[in-house]
Design an enzyme around this catalytic site. Structure first.
Site, PDB file in Angstrom:
ATOM      1  CE1 TYR A  82      10.907  -0.413   2.948  1.00  0.00           C
ATOM      2  CE2 TYR A  82      10.286  -2.089   4.540  1.00  0.00           C
ATOM      3  CZ  TYR A  82      10.031  -1.392   3.385  1.00  0.00           C
ATOM      4  OH  TYR A  82       8.898  -1.669   2.663  1.00  0.00           O
TER       5      TYR A  82
ATOM      6  CG  ASN B 128       4.040  -2.157  -5.470  1.00  0.00           C
ATOM      7  OD1 ASN B 128       3.015  -1.620  -5.078  1.00  0.00           O
ATOM      8  ND2 ASN B 128       5.104  -2.288  -4.700  1.00  0.00           N
TER       9      ASN B 128
END
Length: 309
Positions: free
Chosen positions: A52, A150
């Site tokens: 990030y 995920n």
């Protein structure tokens, strides 16, 4: 703020998580104000990832520069980060996991991560490599809890064939409109319906049966980064009418109702925010306390276009 007990542990966490992927360009006072607002609203979990911020660890570094925690504040703050995504490829190798965690700790200016997630599935994963990394991180005290993002049930079971630590979290995309995780089960066995197609191979039921907490990222997105559904009357007029109706009834914003829709589910799903605006944090936190009725929850579900047979 509604809180959840983490399955098979003594930990308790807030139902809303503040994601910090957009703080790279904010100044220290803005980051600190965002953090303080979140804590005042009852949020205890703060989500990072090594990727990030444009440069590796940039958002973690900005957080570490802006937020200085006393020992008691640190103990009551859950700092979570993720590892595994590289430039166009994935890397769950032991060396990369260990190196990245050390870099994250230095950037965040902390001695440990409360939670480390494997960031999306690595097609070349070797469970034994992950297990070695997790064993080292747990033994050194650098990471307290582990999870994934995920991942499907099969991918999780493959990791568990070697990993000894409980995998307590799975961060997945979920919103009222991007809700196949939930909607597929409602339309199970319906021939010819796109909603009946399982894209996560029973992940919701698997998570509940195995004591994994789901974390919903992009909780206001229409689809896969297709824009926000709240306020979008061109694409979702019926849903926004229903959001407005319930917001008025409960004295919150439509965004708060969108949060309440997720936190109402008995799977105890956390909502991961991506906002950098303190007021939006307050609105979302207020929504987490609302316990929608079954009728209200399904009214939003239907208004989003999902089938209720």
């Amino acid at each position: 703020m509604k809180t959840y007990k983490v399955p098979h542990s003594d930990s308790e966490v807030s139902s809303v998580v503040l994601g910090l992927m957009r703080i790279a360009q904010m100044d220290n006072s803005e980051i600190r104000a965002l953090f303080d607002t979140a804590r005042e609203a009852g949020i205890t979990v703060f989500d990072h990832a090594d990727i990030y911020g444009g440069a590796r660890h940039r958002c973690e570094e900005r957080f570490g520069e802006a937020v200085t925690l006393t020992p008691s504040e640190r103990e009551s703050t859950v700092i979570q980060s993720k590892v595994g995504i590289r430039h166009g490829w994935f890397d769950f190798s032991r060396d990369h996991i260990l190196k990245t965690v050390d870099e994250s700790l230095a950037a965040l200016k902390t001695d440990y991560l409360d939670v480390l997630l494997l960031h999306r599935p690595d097609a070349l994963v070797e469970p034994e490599e992950v297990a070695k990394a997790f064993d080292t991180l747990e033994a050194s005290g650098k990471v307290r809890q582990f999870g994934v993002s995920n991942h499907t049930p099969g991918q999780i079971e493959l990791l568990k064939s070697a990993v000894k630590q409980p995998l307590r979290y799975n961060q997945v995309q979920l919103s009222i409109t991007h809700a196949n995780l939930i909607a597929q089960g409602v339309a199970a066995n319906m021939d010819g319906s796109d909603q009946s197609i399982s894209r996560d191979i029973g992940l919701l039921d698997y998570s509940r049966l195995n004591g994994m907490m789901l974390q919903a990222w992009s909780p206001f997105q229409k689809g896969f980064f297709d824009g926000v559904f709240v306020g979008d009357r061109e694409s979702h007029p019926e849903l926004n009418d229903e959001l407005d109706r319930l917001a008025k009834a409960y004295g919150v914003t439509p965004t708060g109702i969108a949060v309440a829709w997720v936190t109402r589910h008995p799977a105890n799903i956390q909502v991961v925010l991506g906002t950098t605006k303190p007021q939006r944090v307050r609105e979302c936190a207020a929504g987490s306390d609302i316990n929608l009725t079954r009728e209200e929850w399904y009214s939003l579900f239907r208004a989003a276009g999902h089938i209720v047979p």
